[in-house]
Every structure is written in structure tokens, then in C-alpha cells.
Enzyme design. Structure first.
Site, short mmCIF file in Angstrom:
data_model
loop_
_atom_site.label_atom_id
_atom_site.label_comp_id
_atom_site.label_asym_id
_atom_site.label_seq_id
_atom_site.Cartn_x
_atom_site.Cartn_y
_atom_site.Cartn_z
N TRP A 26 40.21 46.34 43.82
CA TRP A 26 40.88 47.47 43.19
C TRP A 26 40.77 47.41 41.68
O TRP A 26 40.57 48.42 41.00
CB TRP A 26 42.35 47.50 43.65
CG TRP A 26 43.19 48.52 42.97
CD1 TRP A 26 42.84 49.82 42.67
CD2 TRP A 26 44.52 48.35 42.49
NE1 TRP A 26 43.88 50.48 42.04
CE2 TRP A 26 44.93 49.59 41.91
CE3 TRP A 26 45.42 47.29 42.50
CZ2 TRP A 26 46.18 49.78 41.35
CZ3 TRP A 26 46.67 47.48 41.95
CH2 TRP A 26 47.04 48.71 41.38
N TYR A 57 37.71 52.97 43.40
CA TYR A 57 38.12 51.85 42.57
C TYR A 57 37.33 51.86 41.26
O TYR A 57 36.10 51.93 41.26
CB TYR A 57 37.88 50.51 43.28
CG TYR A 57 38.80 50.26 44.46
CD1 TYR A 57 39.86 51.11 44.76
CD2 TYR A 57 38.62 49.15 45.27
CE1 TYR A 57 40.70 50.87 45.83
CE2 TYR A 57 39.45 48.90 46.35
CZ TYR A 57 40.49 49.76 46.63
OH TYR A 57 41.31 49.52 47.70
N ASN A 160 45.79 53.72 55.61
CA ASN A 160 46.99 54.52 55.35
C ASN A 160 47.19 55.64 56.38
O ASN A 160 47.83 56.65 56.07
CB ASN A 160 46.94 55.11 53.93
CG ASN A 160 46.79 54.03 52.88
OD1 ASN A 160 47.65 53.18 52.72
ND2 ASN A 160 45.65 54.04 52.17
N SER A 211 48.39 45.13 48.93
CA SER A 211 49.58 44.76 48.16
C SER A 211 50.46 43.76 48.90
O SER A 211 51.66 43.97 49.06
CB SER A 211 50.40 46.00 47.78
OG SER A 211 49.81 46.70 46.72
N LEU A 213 51.66 41.09 47.94
CA LEU A 213 52.69 40.52 47.05
C LEU A 213 53.61 41.62 46.51
O LEU A 213 54.26 41.46 45.48
CB LEU A 213 52.05 39.76 45.88
CG LEU A 213 51.16 38.58 46.27
CD1 LEU A 213 50.61 37.91 45.02
CD2 LEU A 213 51.93 37.57 47.12
N GLY A 215 52.77 44.59 45.31
CA GLY A 215 52.27 45.19 44.08
C GLY A 215 52.65 44.40 42.85
O GLY A 215 52.82 44.95 41.76
N ARG A 270 43.32 31.96 40.04
CA ARG A 270 44.21 32.38 41.14
C ARG A 270 43.41 32.58 42.42
O ARG A 270 43.92 32.31 43.51
CB ARG A 270 44.91 33.67 40.73
CG ARG A 270 45.86 33.53 39.56
CD ARG A 270 47.18 32.90 39.95
NE ARG A 270 47.87 33.66 40.96
CZ ARG A 270 48.59 34.76 40.72
NH1 ARG A 270 48.70 35.23 39.48
NH2 ARG A 270 49.19 35.39 41.70
#
Length: 300
Positions: A26, A57, A160, A211, A213, A215, A270
Site C-alpha cells: 500500500w 496503490y 471488502n 490493517s 495492527l 491501521g 520491521r
């Protein structure tokens, strides 16, 4: 001796055994080729096999619509072996300002455009990014079947979609829908209760969780509920000497629908921490404790 929920395991997506965590693009666009390559290399080194992008994106970067796919295509041009090593997923159907178009002409052109930008001849998984309320599922089905028959897309997923929208499309397709992609985290619990996880398990569909986490809200909780959830996740993280993010991913993966968190971080350090998520183990009581705090109420 506490009984722990099963450990994460590879998930089958249309004949591809993919790692239990994916990496998403993203925020991939807007960097130079060396930085992009470093991110991809770090994800591979972390054991990621499914890489998820979309044509939209990067639309908010100088490169505009399609720039994340185009940058990934540049990486492939420099190192073709990387393309062959991954399960590549992309999405289409969002047009800024429209906002959605799943008509036959547009979907067909979107698939072709993604393939050109990615400098490949096919993608393993192509997903309708959001449901277009003005497109009949029969029109969508025929378009995707043609792309599948032509070898442009290996498998079809939805993003979605509601369970009812998914069922309507699946009923008209001659090939299976293999995946859902929707939001899921301790701060967004809808798939547990709206039928998405149930449909995923019933139909053997993979579930890609975006998402995971919240967002970024679990990184710096802004309310009491978020802070309470983070405290439980931190306790689990401390027990296994991993990060809060790793504990969060592990909580999501403990559900029997076997959600695949899509890690969105673009920081190489990360990305390298992804394998930590396979370490924590949850008992039923611990898992439900997080759920009830996240809901803000006790289950009956």
C-alpha cells in the site's frame, strides 16, 4: 499444563502453499529502485511468499495511479528470479472520483494494465478491490473467467465483499473464488461476527487480513480500549520476547479461519521481524480475554 491453540501453518491458495503472513505494498511507491529492492529482499528473507499490491496503490504519490505496480515491475526487470519465487496478488476496480467500476470493459482493461506495469504475463491471484454496486455479478463472472481462461490470472479473489456479494459472484463463476481480503485486527472484529470467517471456512477460502495492527492504532493507542488491548498483547509479547506487532499477528492467526495478516510496514528492520509472529502461542482463555477487552464487553 495449558492447552494452546494450533500454531500457524502454510495456507493453500489455488494450489500454492503460502506462508501464514503476507507483505503488502500500500505504501510501497515513491521510493528509488534500491530501496524497493531492499524491502522485497527483506520480505523474502523473513519467509514471505505472498506479495499483495493493487493498481491504485501509489495514487497519492508523485507517480500516481499504478505506481506501486510499476515500481515492482522495475524490481522484476532488474531481478527476474524474484518474480518466479513469489505468489503475486494484485487488485483492481477502484477509480479515484468514481469510485468503483467492475464493468466488463473496465475490468478487462485493468487486468491488462496491471500485467503491463508489473512486467509479467500473469498474476497468481487477482482480486476485485471493492464491490461495484452497479455491476451485475454475471458480467463480472464472464470477464474474470475470460482472463482466467487466457492465462492472465491464476485465481480469483474478492476484497471488502460481504458474504452475500461473495456468494452471488461465486454462484455465477465456473471457477472457484479462492480468497477474501478484508480488514481484521483486535480493533476491527467484524469478520468474526458478520459471516466472513464462516464463509471462508465453509468454502475453503483463504482470508487475507488488511490493517492487522488496526491501521497503526495498536502501535500508539489513543483510547482506553486500545490501551487495554495493547496491555494484554504486551503481556504475551513479553512472555515470548517478541514485539507487540508479533503478538498481534499471532493472535489473529490463531483463529481457525487461518487469517493471513498482510504486514504493511515498509521499514526493512520491521519487515525482518515478521518471523517473530510465529513464536507466541495462545490458550483459549488468553485469546478470548483479548477479544472481550477489544469488544468492550464480556461474552455471555
Amino acid at each position: 499444563m495449558p492447552v494452546h491453540l494450533p500454531a500457524p501453518a502454510p495456507v493453500d491458495i489455488a494450489g500454492h502453499a503460502v506462508a501464514p503472513i503476507a507483505w503488502g505494498m500500500w505504501r510501497f511507491a515513491g521510493v528509488d529502485l534500491a530501496t524497493a529492492r531492499a524491502r522485497i529482499d527483506a520480505a523474502f528473507e523473513a519467509g514471505v511468499t505472498l506479495f499483495d499490491t493493487a493498481d491504485i496503490y501509489g495514487f497519492d504519490t508523485p507517480g500516481g495511479f499504478g505506481s506501486a505496480e510499476a515500481l515492482l515491475g522495475e524490481v522484476f526487470a532488474e531481478a527476474p528470479g524474484l518474480r518466479d519465487a513469489m505468489v503475486l496478488a494484485t487488485k483492481g476496480g477502484i477509480i479515484p472520483g468514481v469510485p468503483y467500476d467492475s464493468s466488463a470493459p473496465y475490468l478487462a482493461s485493468a487486468i491488462d494494465a496491471s500485467i503491463r506495469r508489473l512486467r509479467t504475463d500473469r498474476v497468481e491471484l487477482w482480486q476485485i478491490h471493492r464491490p461495484d454496486l452497479l455491476a451485475h455479478p454475471q458480467e463480472i463472472a464472464r470477464t474474470l473467467e475470460e482472463a482466467h481462461r487466457d492465462g492472465k490470472i491464476g485465481a480469483i479473489g474478492v476484497s471488502n465483499f460481504t458474504p452475500a456479494q461473495t456468494a452471488a459472484l461465486a454462484r455465477l463463476l465456473s471457477v472457484p473464488l479462492v480468497s477474501h481480503q478484508s480488514e481484521f485486527s483486535p480493533l476491527h472484529l467484524a469478520p468474526l461476527f458478520d459471516g466472513l470467517f464462516d464463509q471462508s471456512m465453509e468454502q475453503s477460502m483463504a482470508f487475507l487480513a488488511w490493517s492487522p495492527l488496526g491501521g497503526g492504532r495498536l502501535g500508539d493507542p489513543a483510547d482506553d480500549r486500545g490501551r487495554s488491548v495493547a496491555a494484554l498483547l504486551d503481556a504475551k509479547a513479553a512472555e515470548y520476547d517478541v514485539s507487540r506487532a508479533a503478538a498481534t499477528y499471532s493472535w489473529a492467526m490463531a483463529h481457525p479461519a487461518r487469517p493471513i495478516p498482510i504486514v504493511g510496514t515498509q521499514k526493512v528492520e520491521r519487515i525482518r521481524e515478521i518471523p517473530q509472529a510465529f513464536i507466541p502461542r495462545w490458550t483459549r482463555a488468553e485469546w478470548y480475554a483479548v477479544l472481550q477487552v477489544a469488544m468492550g464487553e464480556r461474552l455471555p
